[in-house]
Structures are given as C-alpha cells and as structure tokens.
Design a protein around this motif. Structure first.
Motif: not given
Length: 902
Positions: A144-158
């Motif tokens: 859960s601590f990494d979720v926000k980072l992972c989601l934002c990294s997906l946004i950057l990828k998109d």
C-alpha cells in the motif's frame, strides 16, 4: 509471563507476515509502519511506555498486564477491556495510535514525535526503490505504501506513449502531404515518375534514420542507472523524464530542419518559379499548422483522460485495500468479544488468569496461522490471475494492431489531390483516434475485470477467515471451556450466543467506521481533482502568455524588415506559428509530467497527514469528549494537524517552484531553438527576395538595344572620335553634378534628423526629470506603505518602461532616416535614368543610327534600384549595395562609353 509470551508471539506473527511482504526488496528502507509507530505513542504518561518505545519494543496500548522494567507485572491503570488490542493491530491498522501520540501535554513534544517532515527522510524517500510496473493490474498486488508511486509512474508511462504516438502521426502526415504535392507535380509532368519515387524514398529514409537516432538515445537513457530492472527510484524517474524531454526537443529541432530540407529539395527538383515556390511553401506550412492543431487538441483531451484514469485507479486500489483491512479488523473485533467473555469468567473465578492467557494464546496462534496461510494463498492466486489476464490483454492488443494496420494501409493507399489534403488529414487523424479509443476501452475494461476478480478472491478470503474463526470459537466454547471451567454445555452455549449477540453492534460500528473512512477518501480525491484542474488552467495561461509574447516579437521583427512582399511576410508568420505550436504542445505535456512527479515526491507526506486527519476525524466522531483532559487533547491534535498541513503546503509550493524553474529552463532552450530556426527562415526569405529583385533588374530588352547602338556607332562614319569623346565627357559631368547634389541633400537631411532626435531627447529628459521630482515627493509615503518587494517591482517596471521607450524612439528615428534616404535614392536613380536616356538619344542622333530608341513607359515609376546593364557581365551587380559611393554611380555605363571611345 504468559501474557508477555502471548504478546511477543503476536508481535512475531505480525513481523513474520511483514517479512514475507518485504523480503523481495532490493534495499532496506524505513517502512511506513515504523514512521507511523513513531507517531503512535500510547496515551500513558508512565515510564514503562517511554522505556518500551526507546527500546523499540511494541506492546499493545490497552494490554491488561504490562511487563515493567524489573520483569514484574502490574494491572494497567488504564484498563479498557472493550478496546483491548489484539494481534496485527500495528501492522493492519497503522494509524490506530495517532491520537495517542499527542497525549503528552507539551505541544513541542507532540510535534517532535509526530512530525512527518524531515530532510533526511525526504532524501531516503527519493532513493527508496518501488516496484516497476507496466500495467495497472500489477499494482493490485503492491504494498500500500508504494501504490501512489506506482500509479503515478503508470501515468508518466501513458503520457510518454501518447507523445510517441502523436509524434509518429505527425511524421506520417508530413510524408503523406509531401507525397500528395509530388503526385500533383508528377501528373502535371513537372517531374518524372523516377524523380518522384526518388524524392519520396530519400525523405522516408531520412525520417526513419531520425527515429532510429531518437530510439537509440532513449534506450541509453532507460538503461542508465538501472541497477535492478524490477525496481526503480523516484530520483531515477525524475532524471529519465528530464533527459527524455531534452531528447524530444532535439528530435523536434531535427524534424523541422528535415522538413525544410525536404521542401527545398522538392522545389529545386520541380524548378518552380519563385512566386510559385513561395505559394507552395505557404500551403505546406498551413497544412502542418492544421496537423499541429489537431495533435495539440487531441493531446490535451487525452492528457485529461489519463489523469481521470488515475483517479479511477485510486478508487479501485482503495476498494481492494478496504477489503484487505476489513478482514483483520473484523477478526480482531470477534476476538475482542471472546477476550471480554473470558475476562468475565476470570472475575467469577471460573478461570484463572493463567488459564485465560493460555486459551487466548492458543486461539490467537491457531487463528493467525490459518489467516496467514489463507492470505498467502490469496496473494499467490491474485498474482497468477493477473498474469493470465495480462497475457490475454497482450494477445488482444496484437489482434488490435493487425486490424488497425490493415485499416491504415487501406487509407494510405488511396489517392488524394491537393484540394483533398484537409480531408485526408481529418480522416487519418480520426482513424487513429478511433484506434486509440478502442485500445483505451480495452484496457479500462480489463482493469475493471481484474479488480473485480481480485476483490472476489479477498471476499473468499474473508469468508474463509470468518468460517475458520467461527469454528475455533465454537470449539473453544463447546469443547474446551466445559472441560477447563466445569461449566455445563448449556451454559457454554449461552456464552457463545452472548458472543454472537455482542458481535452484531461491534460489526455495525466497524462498518460505519469503514464507510466514514471511504467518504473521507472520496473527499480527498475530490480535492486532488481540483488541484489538477488548477494545474491545467495554469498551463493554459502559460501557453497563452508565451504565444502572445512570441507573436509580438515576430511581428516586430517582420515590421522592421519592411522590404519583403506580403507573401514572404505571410510565410514567415505562418512558419513561426507552426514552430511555436509544436514547442508549446511539447512543453504542455512536459508540465503535466512534472505535476505527476511533484505529486509523487509529496505522496508520502500527504499520505501520513491524511491518515492522521482521518484517524482524528473518526475518533472525534465515535468517541466524544467526556472530560476536560480529552477536550484539551483533541484541541492539541487539531492544532498539530493544522501545523503539519501548513508545513506540507509550504513544502508542496517549494516543490512546485523547483519544477517550475526547471520548466522555465527547458522553455528557454526550446525558444532558443525556435529563434535560431526562424533566423534561418528569415535569412532564406531575404536571400530569395534579393534574387527576385536582381532578376527584375536584369530583365528587359534594354541591354540588346545598347549593344546594337554601340556596334552601329562604331561602324558609323558620322560620329568622329572628338564628337563622341565630348559627348561622353558631358555625360560624366552631368553624372558628377547629380551625385554631388545627392550627397549634399543627404548630408542636409541627416543633420535635420539629428536635430529632431536631439529635440526629442531633450523633451524626454525633461519629462523624466518631472517624473523623478514627483517620485521624490511621494517617496516617504511609498516607503511607509509599500513592502520591499513592491518597491522592487515598481522599480523594475519603471526601468523596463524607460528601456522600451528608448528603443521605440530609436526605432522611429531609424525608420525616418531610412525613409528619407530611400526617397533621396529614388530621386537619384530617376535623375540618372534621365541622363542615360538623354545620352543615348544624343549618341543615336550623332551617329545617325536609323534605329529608334525604345522609351520605357513612365520611367519615374520604375522600382527603386533598377538600372540598365552593360555588355560586360562583370558590371551587372546591383548598384543598390552602396548608393553613397559616387564612383559607382559614375560607372553606370562603362561598357557603352568605353566601346564608343575605341
């Protein structure tokens, strides 16, 4: 000792599960649980609590028997059996002690123990590795601590994928537009089929090479700093985004250079006239502006869709996290009621303390072991499920690509004419938009199905856990208690019924608490949406400001040139608009990426503050203040939350300022590329203008007539050497008088202009002195009423206004000077032409040449700088390069006079 061993066992169970989750980390970092534990001091003022915290030993807050420093035990003075904390409290409800962290009366102690701001922790957070994901379903199994980072990294990828697709679309559109123009020229027989294919093949190869260079540089950026391919750090991500932006700007510059090169090659091969070439270049530029407008609009809409997708992802992740946390919370509630019943039996002396602790220890150990087993199975099933769904998604994506490729090939194989270019651009763009939308819907549908599938697995886990706990409790009440306590089976059944009755209100309380927490999360998400809307508004304002500023600059440059035709001016303005649109489109996407990076950098502190605020709101709603101490504690908590919120806002502003400065630097670099490219465009336009003017001056049949006149005069028996020499000398004398008069008028005009400029400077200085006097009179009031910053801003505006005024005066003076000189030069050329016509007429009359002199219609209306040329090609350079040189003016007809003198 039994109580202590039970608690240590519970702690060990929790640590073991945490170790299972964390064992795959490449490096060890400060976990979220440790940070929250530092905020979670129990609401006690005893030395035992301080000792336990310093020793990093975690004891449940409301444990009935708490070991003391000497090893003995004493009943807790704050006994509250209805809120006894059982295993996994620390690991599963990480902020349960947030309010307790402020139980100390001293506010400074509270701030120091609960602060979420630390430079050291910021640095460690920047370097903290988190899982590198390529799709949303993978995030469902992250911590859960990494979720926000992972989601934002997906946004950057998109965003990066969107940028790549739109860039390729622009390249294909340019090639197709060029192909349409080449096809038109080929049909008109202006170029051959072989030349058509050759030009097109060269341009396609050049653009492919350009893309290969970009791919190579991006690959090097991706590989640099990648010590572990499965994990990444925020620091590496920021560096990669920065380098990616630099590469894209360089590629954009190379692309526009290549388009100019392609246009020039096309025009050179087609051998068009200058006017036709200018018109074609304007048409091509207008078409590419239309392309940029389509792509910019599409980018803005899809960037907002990507941001909306982030919020949907967060909702889905929160739903899964809610299911995860609901299982241990409800089980803890059930175990609490069992503990209360056993406590009641202990008070009645049906159970000894030792027996109660043994029963609770066995029950906890058995249940948490079963729950850990079920949880591990659920996690593994989730991973397997997501892996299968990703494989299916990859297959569907490949099928989509094949169908889309066939549709694109069918469209590109059609023949379009120049008048249909806009229709082609619209059709091609709409087809790609349709493909992107289909891909988008496929991914969204798969994300929802994956989330639902994982949610079903956790619901199944909840069912298993509830059933296992019910069986253990039934075994405890109906099999173990009758043997240990001596109670009848009926009495034990009544105890079980009491457990079930007490369970209902407790579960209702937890459900209400969960719904309240969900509502708070939705409110937080709404606030984030407002921040993103504000970010888009700021981006639009920045884009408009840059566009207006650059338009003003290019308009000023064009107005100072003055000599270009309307078509050339239009081409320069269109070219600038095209490049500016391309630059602004790229920088707008970069700003969205920077906003995502800023969100990632502040995610940890926002998360901790939100949990603190959420815990306080829940505690305030479900546990109203009973006395003055609790009221003071609540006030202290609210004050501390406000203090931390102010700190967070300040740091967020500082982070945004840092990214803004970085964006300004990149804007300056991009505008530098724009300026350099426009300098080349304007230079080429001026060169073409000079060539056209030279072509006009060399046109006409005057040269042929002069050659025939020289030959006739030389062969004529009527013209003697003395007569011709006298005629030539008279002509030279007349030229001398004309040039002398021109020099005198020019000197007089320059003196007049200098006097006028001096008078304007005198008036301007007088106005400045009057303004300075007024400022001195109001200086005292200004110093009192204005801050230093305001005075600096006023001074800056004053200096800029003076500079702009001086520049405007200087430009006006130069314009007047140029207009005056242009008028004098036009008058000079007309006088020289009159002298030339008189000389030619006299020569023809002297030699009695039977050929009539062709008079040019309205010789005074001819363009400035146009002259006749001699037989010798070495004297055909335009005289307008330096009209101030009288010797060049006298050498007007050296071929004619020297030929006659022979």
């Amino acid at each position: 000792q039994k109580d202590d061993s039970q608690r240590l066992l519970e702690s060990f169970s929790s640590d073991e599960k945490e170790h299972t989750l964390m064992k795959s980390k490449a490096e060890s970092y400060t976990s979220k649980e440790e940070m929250v534990l530092e905020e979670s001091e129990p609401p006690l003022n005893s030395n035992v609590t301080a000792f336990a915290l310093k020793a990093k030993v975690i004891y449940p807050i409301n444990q009935k028997f708490r070991p003391l420093a000497d090893g003995s035990s004493n009943p807790s003075l704050h006994e509250n059996p209805k809120q006894s904390v059982l295993p996994n409290q620390v690991m599963e409800t990480s902020t349960s002690g947030s309010l307790g962290s402020l139980s100390q009366g001293d506010k400074e102690d509270c701030s120091s123990s609960t602060t979420i701001h630390s430079t050291t922790s910021d640095d460690r957070f920047q370097a903290r590795a988190f899982l590198k994901v390529i799709s949303f379903p993978e995030v469902l199994t992250c911590e859960s601590f990494d979720v926000k980072l992972c989601l934002c990294s997906l946004i950057l990828k998109d965003l990066m994928l969107l940028d790549t697709e739109l860039r390729k679309e622009k390249h294909v559109m340019f090639i197709q537009v060029l192909k349409i123009y080449l096809t038109d020229f080929c049909h008109k027989k202006k170029i051959t089929d072989d030349l058509f294919k050759k030009i097109l093949l060269i341009q396609e190869n050049d653009f492919e090479e350009l893309q290969k260079q970009l791919d190579s540089r991006l690959q090097n950026t991706e590989m640099s700093g990648a010590h572990n391919s499965e994990y990444q750090t925020l620091e590496d991500l920021e560096r990669k985004e920065r380098e990616y932006s630099e590469h894209i700007i360089d590629n954009m510059e190379a692309f526009w250079k290549q388009t100019d090169k392609a246009q020039q090659a096309f025009l050179d091969q087609s051998k068009c006239s200058s006017a036709k070439a200018t018109k074609i270049m304007i048409d091509l530029t207008e078409k590419m502006i239309a392309v940029e407008s389509l792509l910019s609009e599409s980018q803005d809409l899809q960037a907002m869709d990507i941001q909306e997708r982030l919020f949907n992802w967060e909702l889905m992740v929160k739903m899964i996290d809610s299911l995860k946390s609901y299982i241990p919370e409800e089980c803890k509630c059930r175990l609490n009621i069992v503990s209360n019943i056993l406590d009641h039996l202990t008070v009645k002396n049906n159970l000894s303390v030792r027996q109660k602790e043994e029963l609770l220890t066995d029950l906890h150990k058995t249940f948490w072991e079963q729950l850990a087993h079920f949880s591990n199975e659920c996690i593994q099933q989730s991973k397997d499920l997501i892996l299968k769904r990703l494989e299916c998604r990859a297959k569907k994506r490949e099928e989509f690509k094949h169908r889309q490729k066939a549709e694109l090939g069918s469209l590109l194989s059609k023949t379009f004419h120049i008048k249909d270019v806009h229709d082609f651009l619209k059709a091609y763009h709409e087809l790609l938009e349709k493909h992107r939308q289909a891909q988008w819907e496929l991914e969204e549908e798969d994300d929802c199905k994956s989330t639902e599938a994982v949610a079903d697995l956790y619901k199944e886990l909840y069912s298993k856990a509830s059933h296992a706990l019910a069986e253990l409790v039934t075994e405890l009440f109906l099999q173990t208690l009758p043997v240990v306590t001596g109670l009848s089976v009926r009495e034990c059944e009544l105890l079980k019924e009491e457990w079930q009755e007490n369970l209902v209100p407790q579960l209702e309380k937890w459900e209400t608490r969960r719904q309240r927490r969900w509502k708070l999360f939705q409110e937080q998400l709404l606030q984030e949406k407002k921040l993103w809307i504000k970010e888009y508004a700021l981006s639009a304002v920045m884009q408009k400001h840059l566009s207006e500023k650059q338009e003003k600059i290019i308009q000023g440059v064009v107005s100072r040139l003055g000599c270009l035709s309307d078509e050339s001016v239009n081409y320069i303005l269109q070219k600038h608009r095209l490049l500016l649109c391309s630059v602004l489109t790229r920088l707008t996407l970069r700003r969205v990426g920077m906003a995502a990076l800023a969100c990632m950098r502040m995610s940890r502190k926002k998360s901790l503050l939100q949990e603190l605020r959420e815990q306080h709101t829940l505690q305030k709603g479900f546990s109203p203040c009973q006395d003055e101490d609790q009221w003071q504690l609540q006030k202290a908590v609210e004050s501390h939350i406000l203090e931390e919120q102010e700190k967070l806002e300040e740091e967020t502003q500082q982070t945004h300022l840092e990214f803004h400065q970085q964006l300004v630097t990149e804007i300056q670099e991009a505008l530098q590329f724009l300026q350099q490219h426009m300098e080349q465009v304007i230079g080429q336009t001026l060169l073409q203008h000079a060539r056209r003017e030279a072509g006009k001056k060399s046109s006409g049949d005057g040269q042929d007539f002069k050659e025939r006149l020289v030959e006739a005069a030389v062969e004529s028996v009527y013209g003697t050497s003395n007569n011709i020499n006298r005629l030539v000398q008279n002509y030279y004398q007349q030229l001398g008088k004309i040039t002398e008069g021109y020099e005198g008028k020019k000197l007089q005009q320059l003196k007049s202009l200098q006097a006028e400029r001096g008078e304007r400077n005198r008036l301007r200085k007088k106005q400045e002195n009057e303004l300075a006097l007024k400022e001195k009179q109001t200086k005292g009031l200004l110093n009192v009423s204005s801050t230093v910053h305001q005075r600096m801003v006023l001074q800056q505006k004053k200096v800029l206004a003076q500079f702009e005024l001086q520049q405007q005066i200087r430009l006006e003076s130069l314009k007047q000077k140029l207009l005056g000189l242009h008028h004098l030069e036009t008058e000079l050329e007309n006088q020289l032409k009159e002298a030339e016509q008189d000389f030619v007429s006299e020569l023809a009359a002297l030699a009695r040449v039977p050929v009539a002199v062709k008079k040019k219609p309205s010789k005074r209306s001819k363009p400035a700088g146009e002259k006749t040329h001699s037989k010798r090609k070495t004297f055909q350079s335009p005289e307008s390069e330096d009209k101030d040189n009288s010797h060049e003016n006298i050498q007007e007809f050296p071929g004619l006079t020297s030929g006659l003198c022979r």
